[in-house]
Design a protein around this motif. Structure first.
Motif, PDB file in Angstrom:
ATOM      1  N   ARG A 179       0.638  -1.241   0.067  1.00 39.23           N
ATOM      2  CA  ARG A 179      -0.124  -0.053   0.070  1.00 39.23           C
ATOM      3  C   ARG A 179       0.830   1.366  -0.016  1.00 39.23           C
ATOM      4  O   ARG A 179       1.597   1.512   0.961  1.00 39.23           O
ATOM      5  CB  ARG A 179      -1.062   0.107   1.242  1.00 39.23           C
ATOM      6  N   ASP A 180       0.683   2.116  -0.906  1.00 35.73           N
ATOM      7  CA  ASP A 180       1.573   3.545  -0.891  1.00 35.73           C
ATOM      8  C   ASP A 180       0.866   4.567  -0.379  1.00 35.73           C
ATOM      9  O   ASP A 180      -0.513   4.246   0.181  1.00 35.73           O
ATOM     10  CB  ASP A 180       1.823   3.803  -2.381  1.00 35.73           C
ATOM     11  N   VAL A 181       1.215   5.711  -0.277  1.00 37.30           N
ATOM     12  CA  VAL A 181       0.665   6.957   0.466  1.00 37.30           C
ATOM     13  C   VAL A 181      -0.879   7.251  -0.021  1.00 37.30           C
ATOM     14  O   VAL A 181      -1.412   7.816   0.585  1.00 37.30           O
ATOM     15  CB  VAL A 181       1.535   8.046   0.517  1.00 37.30           C
ATOM     16  N   ASN A 182      -0.942   7.061  -1.052  1.00 38.59           N
ATOM     17  CA  ASN A 182      -2.277   7.023  -1.689  1.00 38.59           C
ATOM     18  C   ASN A 182      -3.237   6.061  -1.443  1.00 38.59           C
ATOM     19  O   ASN A 182      -4.598   6.133  -2.169  1.00 38.59           O
ATOM     20  CB  ASN A 182      -2.260   7.362  -3.340  1.00 38.59           C
ATOM     21  N   GLY A 183      -2.844   4.976  -0.940  1.00 37.65           N
ATOM     22  CA  GLY A 183      -3.873   3.857  -0.563  1.00 37.65           C
ATOM     23  C   GLY A 183      -3.732   2.979  -1.737  1.00 37.65           C
ATOM     24  O   GLY A 183      -4.403   1.852  -1.715  1.00 37.65           O
ATOM     25  N   THR A 184      -3.181   2.941  -2.628  1.00 35.65           N
ATOM     26  CA  THR A 184      -3.084   2.045  -3.843  1.00 35.65           C
ATOM     27  C   THR A 184      -1.988   0.829  -3.657  1.00 35.65           C
ATOM     28  O   THR A 184      -0.778   0.930  -2.968  1.00 35.65           O
ATOM     29  CB  THR A 184      -2.371   2.701  -5.338  1.00 35.65           C
ATOM     30  N   LEU A 185      -2.370  -0.154  -3.959  1.00 37.47           N
ATOM     31  CA  LEU A 185      -1.864  -1.379  -3.508  1.00 37.47           C
ATOM     32  C   LEU A 185      -0.764  -1.927  -4.805  1.00 37.47           C
ATOM     33  O   LEU A 185      -1.315  -1.340  -5.928  1.00 37.47           O
ATOM     34  CB  LEU A 185      -2.599  -2.610  -3.285  1.00 37.47           C
ATOM     35  N   ASN A 216      -3.184  -7.136 -10.772  1.00 33.18           N
ATOM     36  CA  ASN A 216      -2.056  -6.604  -9.737  1.00 33.18           C
ATOM     37  C   ASN A 216      -2.692  -5.603  -9.054  1.00 33.18           C
ATOM     38  O   ASN A 216      -3.887  -5.353  -9.047  1.00 33.18           O
ATOM     39  CB  ASN A 216      -1.135  -6.056 -10.886  1.00 33.18           C
ATOM     40  N   GLY A 217      -1.736  -5.094  -8.021  1.00 35.44           N
ATOM     41  CA  GLY A 217      -2.493  -4.401  -7.004  1.00 35.44           C
ATOM     42  C   GLY A 217      -3.122  -3.102  -7.280  1.00 35.44           C
ATOM     43  O   GLY A 217      -3.895  -2.796  -6.612  1.00 35.44           O
ATOM     44  N   GLU A 218      -2.454  -2.635  -8.507  1.00 32.83           N
ATOM     45  CA  GLU A 218      -2.954  -1.213  -8.864  1.00 32.83           C
ATOM     46  C   GLU A 218      -4.205  -1.316  -9.509  1.00 32.83           C
ATOM     47  O   GLU A 218      -4.757  -0.269  -9.781  1.00 32.83           O
ATOM     48  CB  GLU A 218      -1.957  -0.346  -9.398  1.00 32.83           C
ATOM     49  N   SER A 219      -4.590  -2.396  -9.933  1.00 33.21           N
ATOM     50  CA  SER A 219      -6.024  -2.458 -10.590  1.00 33.21           C
ATOM     51  C   SER A 219      -7.118  -2.113 -10.119  1.00 33.21           C
ATOM     52  O   SER A 219      -7.482  -2.095  -8.915  1.00 33.21           O
ATOM     53  CB  SER A 219      -6.166  -4.089 -11.128  1.00 33.21           C
ATOM     54  N   LYS A 220      -7.927  -1.336 -10.637  1.00 33.76           N
ATOM     55  CA  LYS A 220      -9.230  -0.775 -10.060  1.00 33.76           C
ATOM     56  C   LYS A 220     -10.250  -1.466 -10.716  1.00 33.76           C
ATOM     57  O   LYS A 220     -11.479  -1.385 -10.229  1.00 33.76           O
ATOM     58  CB  LYS A 220      -9.116   0.840 -10.388  1.00 33.76           C
ATOM     59  N   GLU A 221     -10.280  -2.005 -11.917  1.00 35.33           N
ATOM     60  CA  GLU A 221     -11.463  -2.700 -12.897  1.00 35.33           C
ATOM     61  C   GLU A 221     -11.317  -4.290 -12.465  1.00 35.33           C
ATOM     62  O   GLU A 221     -12.312  -4.639 -13.007  1.00 35.33           O
ATOM     63  CB  GLU A 221     -11.167  -2.286 -14.164  1.00 35.33           C
ATOM     64  N   ARG A 226     -12.679 -10.301 -14.064  1.00 29.05           N
ATOM     65  CA  ARG A 226     -13.906 -10.408 -14.694  1.00 29.05           C
ATOM     66  C   ARG A 226     -13.883 -11.090 -16.088  1.00 29.05           C
ATOM     67  O   ARG A 226     -15.101 -11.532 -16.533  1.00 29.05           O
ATOM     68  CB  ARG A 226     -14.295  -8.659 -15.241  1.00 29.05           C
ATOM     69  N   LEU A 227     -12.836 -11.320 -16.779  1.00 31.24           N
ATOM     70  CA  LEU A 227     -12.668 -12.359 -17.711  1.00 31.24           C
ATOM     71  C   LEU A 227     -12.453 -13.555 -17.289  1.00 31.24           C
ATOM     72  O   LEU A 227     -13.294 -14.653 -18.051  1.00 31.24           O
ATOM     73  CB  LEU A 227     -11.176 -11.933 -18.564  1.00 31.24           C
ATOM     74  N   TRP A 228     -11.762 -13.814 -16.285  1.00 35.63           N
ATOM     75  CA  TRP A 228     -11.494 -15.408 -15.974  1.00 35.63           C
ATOM     76  C   TRP A 228     -12.777 -16.110 -15.172  1.00 35.63           C
ATOM     77  O   TRP A 228     -12.927 -17.322 -15.922  1.00 35.63           O
ATOM     78  CB  TRP A 228     -10.233 -15.287 -15.150  1.00 35.63           C
TER      79      TRP A 228
END
Ligand SMILES: [Zn+2]
Length: 273
Positions: A179-185, A216-221, A226-228
Motif C-alpha cells: 500500500r502506497d501513500v495514496n492507498g493504492t496497492l 495486480n495491486g494497482e488494478s481498479k477494474e 472479470r474475464l476469467w
C-alpha cells in the motif's frame, strides 16, 4: 507372487495409478479436448508440497481487516475438549475464487467438479520481472516462453504466477500488500490479455497467484477477474511455496471448501511432485 509387504505395496501403487489415470482423463474432458486425448498418461508422485499459508487473524488481507476471528467456545481444562467458533472472510488466506465470485450465475465452490480440482500444475517464474516492477503483469509472452521450455500447457491445468511475493506474506506483510501513500496497492498479477489468451487458445482449469489478487495491486477494474471467473474457471490467491515445486510436471490438489453457495474460501493446496 509376492512376499511380506510386497503385495500391499503393489496394491497401493496400482490404486494410485488408477486414481491419477481417472483424474487425468476426467480433466481432459473439461473443455473441447479431442476424444483421442481423453486417455491421458498415468501420473505418479514421490513427495507432497504444501502450497498453503497458515491462516491466522494476522495474515495480510486485501480488505485490510482480519480474514479470520477465532473465539474459544470450549477449553480443555474446563470442558475436557477444545473448540473454536470461527468467523471467516471467504477471500482471505490461501483461498479459492469460484466463478460465482465475479458472475451472476457461475458455479459456487461446492459445485466445482472434483475432476477440475486435481490437475497438472504449470508454474511461471516472473520473480526477476517482479523485482524490477512491483506492478508486473504476467503476459502472454511469459506463457509462450514457458511453453518453449516445457511444451504446451497441459489440458485442464492450473497456471501459477510465481512472483516471489509468497514469502513476503510472512516475512514482510507490509510489502506483500504494497500500500502506497495514496492507498493504492502494489503487487504483481495476471495481465487480462494473458487470461484471454488462455481462455481462447488453451485448456486451463484455473490460475493461481502468490499475491493477494489475480489482478495486480494497482488494478481498479479487476479485468482479469472479470474475464476469467465468468468463463467458468477458478482462481487461487495467496499461494505459498511456489519456489519449492518444479515449473512443470507436478499435480495440484485444490482442497476447496464444499460450502453451499460459497464464492470461494480457505483452501488447503497440496502439490504432488
Ligand atoms: Zn479471492
Amino acid at each position: 507372487m509376492c512376499v511380506g509387504g510386497c503385495e500391499q505395496a503393489v496394491r497401493a501403487a496400482l490404486s494410485r495409478r488408477g486414481f491419477f489415470r481417472g483424474a487425468a482423463a476426467a480433466v481432459a474432458g473439461l473443455s473441447a479436448a479431442p476424444a483421442a486425448a481423453a486417455e491421458a498418461a498415468p501420473r505418479s508422485f514421490t513427495r507432497a508440497v504444501d502450497l498453503t499459508h497458515t491462516m491466522s487473524p494476522d495474515f495480510p488481507t486485501f480488505m485490510g481487516k482480519p480474514g479470520i476471528e477465532m473465539q474459544r467456545e470450549f477449553e480443555f481444562r474446563k470442558d475436557r475438549f477444545n473448540l473454536f467458533w470461527w468467523h471467516v472472510v471467504e477471500h482471505a488466506g490461501t483461498h479459492l475464487d469460484a466463478p460465482i465470485h465475479f458472475s451472476e450465475a457461475g458455479l459456487s465452490a461446492d459445485k466445482l467438479p472434483v475432476e477440475q480440482l486435481v490437475v497438472p500444475l504449470a508454474v511461471v517464474d516472473v520473480v526477476y520481472q517482479a523485482e524490477q516492477d512491483a506492478d508486473y503483469l504476467l503476459s502472454r509472452d511469459d506463457l509462450v516462453l514457458w511453453e518453449q521450455k516445457h511444451g504446451r500447457l497441459p489440458a485442464g491445468c492450473c497456471v501459477a504466477l510465481h512472483s516471489g511475493w509468497g514469502e513476503l506474506a510472512v516475512s514482510d506483510p507490509a510489502r506483500f500488500i504494497g500500500r502506497d501513500v495514496n492507498g493504492t496497492l502494489h503487487f504483481p498479477g495476471f495481465a487480462p490479455a494473458a487470461a484471454q489468451w488462455m481462455i481462447k487458445e488453451r485448456q486451463v482449469a484455473g490460475i493461481a497467484v502468490d499475491t493477494l489478487s489475480l489482478d495486480n495491486g494497482e488494478s481498479k477494474e479487476f479485468k482479469t477477474h472479470r474475464l476469467w471467473l465468468p468463463s467458468g474457471r477458478w482462481g487461487l490467491e495467496c499461494v505459498a511455496n511456489l519456489d519449492k515445486v518444479p515449473a512443470s510436471g507436478a499435480t495440484v490438489v485444490v482442497g476447496a471448501p464444499k460450502v453451499k453457495d460459497a464464492t470461494g474460501g480457505l483452501t488447503r493446496l497440496i502439490a504432488l511432485v
